[in-house]
Design an enzyme around this catalytic site. Sequence first.
Site, PDB file in Angstrom:
ATOM      1  NE  ARG A   1      -9.549   8.569   4.171  1.00 15.86           N
ATOM      2  CZ  ARG A   1      -9.819   7.739   5.198  1.00 15.86           C
ATOM      3  NH1 ARG A   1      -9.078   6.666   5.401  1.00 15.86           N
ATOM      4  NH2 ARG A   1     -10.815   7.981   6.006  1.00 15.86           N
TER       5      ARG A   1
ATOM      6  CG  HIS B   1      -8.222   4.186   0.875  1.00 17.18           C
ATOM      7  ND1 HIS B   1      -8.404   4.056   2.236  1.00 17.18           N
ATOM      8  CD2 HIS B   1      -9.440   4.545   0.386  1.00 17.18           C
ATOM      9  CE1 HIS B   1      -9.669   4.326   2.554  1.00 17.18           C
ATOM     10  NE2 HIS B   1     -10.304   4.635   1.447  1.00 17.18           N
TER      11      HIS B   1
ATOM     12  CD  GLU C   1      -7.654   0.199   1.357  1.00 16.20           C
ATOM     13  OE1 GLU C   1      -7.918   1.028   2.220  1.00 16.20           O
ATOM     14  OE2 GLU C   1      -6.587  -0.422   1.307  1.00 16.20           O
TER      15      GLU C   1
ATOM     16  NE  ARG D   1      -7.810  11.531   5.374  1.00 12.31           N
ATOM     17  CZ  ARG D   1      -8.328  10.934   6.453  1.00 12.31           C
ATOM     18  NH1 ARG D   1      -7.578  10.134   7.181  1.00 12.31           N
ATOM     19  NH2 ARG D   1      -9.564  11.132   6.819  1.00 12.31           N
TER      20      ARG D   1
ATOM     21  CG  HIS E   1      -5.626  -1.658   9.308  1.00  9.77           C
ATOM     22  ND1 HIS E   1      -5.153  -1.015  10.410  1.00  9.77           N
ATOM     23  CD2 HIS E   1      -6.179  -0.709   8.524  1.00  9.77           C
ATOM     24  CE1 HIS E   1      -5.435   0.269  10.307  1.00  9.77           C
ATOM     25  NE2 HIS E   1      -6.045   0.490   9.171  1.00  9.77           N
TER      26      HIS E   1
ATOM     27  CG  HIS F   1       1.139   5.855   4.882  1.00 12.47           C
ATOM     28  ND1 HIS F   1       0.400   6.722   5.642  1.00 12.47           N
ATOM     29  CD2 HIS F   1       0.575   4.644   5.041  1.00 12.47           C
ATOM     30  CE1 HIS F   1      -0.549   6.047   6.257  1.00 12.47           C
ATOM     31  NE2 HIS F   1      -0.473   4.788   5.907  1.00 12.47           N
TER      32      HIS F   1
ATOM     33  CB  THR G   1      -9.617   1.721   7.015  1.00  6.82           C
ATOM     34  OG1 THR G   1      -9.183   2.419   5.849  1.00  6.82           O
ATOM     35  CG2 THR G   1     -10.969   1.123   6.769  1.00  6.82           C
TER      36      THR G   1
ATOM     37  CD  GLU H   1      -7.168  -6.323   2.903  1.00  4.64           C
ATOM     38  OE1 GLU H   1      -7.181  -6.338   1.658  1.00  4.64           O
ATOM     39  OE2 GLU H   1      -6.525  -5.502   3.572  1.00  4.64           O
TER      40      GLU H   1
ATOM     41  CG  ASN I   1      -1.823   1.160   1.322  1.00  5.94           C
ATOM     42  OD1 ASN I   1      -1.391   2.284   1.135  1.00  5.94           O
ATOM     43  ND2 ASN I   1      -3.081   0.921   1.632  1.00  5.94           N
TER      44      ASN I   1
HETATM   45  N1  PXP Z   1      -5.900  -3.139   3.958  1.00 10.02           N
HETATM   46  C1  PXP Z   1      -6.867  -2.206   4.054  1.00 10.02           C
HETATM   47  C2  PXP Z   1      -8.236  -2.565   3.580  1.00 10.02           C
HETATM   48  C3  PXP Z   1      -6.590  -0.910   4.551  1.00 10.02           C
HETATM   49  O1  PXP Z   1      -7.582  -0.005   4.667  1.00 10.02           O
HETATM   50  C4  PXP Z   1      -5.264  -0.594   4.919  1.00 10.02           C
HETATM   51  C5  PXP Z   1      -4.941   0.783   5.379  1.00 10.02           C
HETATM   52  O2  PXP Z   1      -5.094   1.681   4.341  1.00 10.02           O
HETATM   53  C6  PXP Z   1      -4.290  -1.587   4.772  1.00 10.02           C
HETATM   54  C7  PXP Z   1      -4.646  -2.858   4.316  1.00 10.02           C
HETATM   55  C8  PXP Z   1      -2.867  -1.315   5.117  1.00 10.02           C
HETATM   56  O3  PXP Z   1      -2.745  -1.044   6.463  1.00 10.02           O
HETATM   57  P1  PXP Z   1      -1.372  -0.526   7.030  1.00 10.02           P
HETATM   58  O4  PXP Z   1      -1.067   0.759   6.333  1.00 10.02           O
HETATM   59  O5  PXP Z   1      -1.639  -0.365   8.493  1.00 10.02           O
HETATM   60  O6  PXP Z   1      -0.351  -1.588   6.731  1.00 10.02           O
END
Ligand code: PXP
Length: 257
Positions: free
Chosen positions: A50, A48, A75, A54, A199, A15, A106, A156, A12
């Site tokens: 959003r 993602h 996402e 953001r 997550h 960030h 999330t 998931e 992901n």
């Molecule tokens: N999976 C989903 C559905 C999420 O919403 C997120 C956070 O955006 C992640 C995975 C990744 O989580 P993390 O950034 O805490 O590794």
Amino acid sequence: MAHERTVRLGVNIDHVATVRNARGGALPDPVRAALLAQSAGADGITAHLREDRRHIRDRDMERLKAELQVPLNFEMAATEEMVAIALRILPHACCLVPERREERTTEGGLDVAGQSHDLRPRIARLKESGIRVSLFIAADDRQIAAAHALGAEVVELHTGAWCDALAEGRLDEAAAEFERLRTGAAQAAGLGLEVHGGHGLDYATAEQMAMLPQIAELNIGHFLMGEAIFVGLEAAIATMRAAIERGRARLAQENGA
Ligand code: PXP
């Protein structure tokens, strides 16, 4: 039960966009991070979009779709606006998540059971366009059954509560949360759903998740990007891949393979 030898790693990149947006310019470029992650062994990229934009922006999604060779996991909240964008971009998969403006990330799973009326037609439209639909849910038997009933192909499982409990030393709670994940993964796979997890995962928790035989994919962002500051993204991904492989090797050992 038979399982894939390896677990796919979805990286992901939200960030990277968060850091970019902190200064309002074009750098660091999340698409560059995605391409680097791809060449470092990521099996897929998750981003993602959003509602408040953001971090990831519409243009990032378009570029990711155009430039990546590995599957793009889009996402998004299950809103009309996002469904329309997904149908235009046509990612490999959409992971539907709950979204509240005031949350930092999330926070909980999607209430599939409570929102089936709105979700059903949106899931159907995404699937009709050839998009694989995943629902981000708590490992709860009602939510898993509802996800299956709505025609999702993937769930998931939200690993955040487990990871938080572990990180904060609430070990009994962590053990109970992991048990929920174990049971949920088995239930979902028993219904024919593909099972992902994500997550809050780090090297140790990803390794443990990989020991659940039904897990086909882990989606990881924040920890990897934090590690990348110190060791670089390629090294962080390589270490994560090794942790996941270690989990699968331990599972095989337990099964006497
Ligand atoms: N999976 C989903 C559905 C999420 O919403 C997120 C956070 O955006 C992640 C995975 C990744 O989580 P993390 O950034 O805490 O590794």
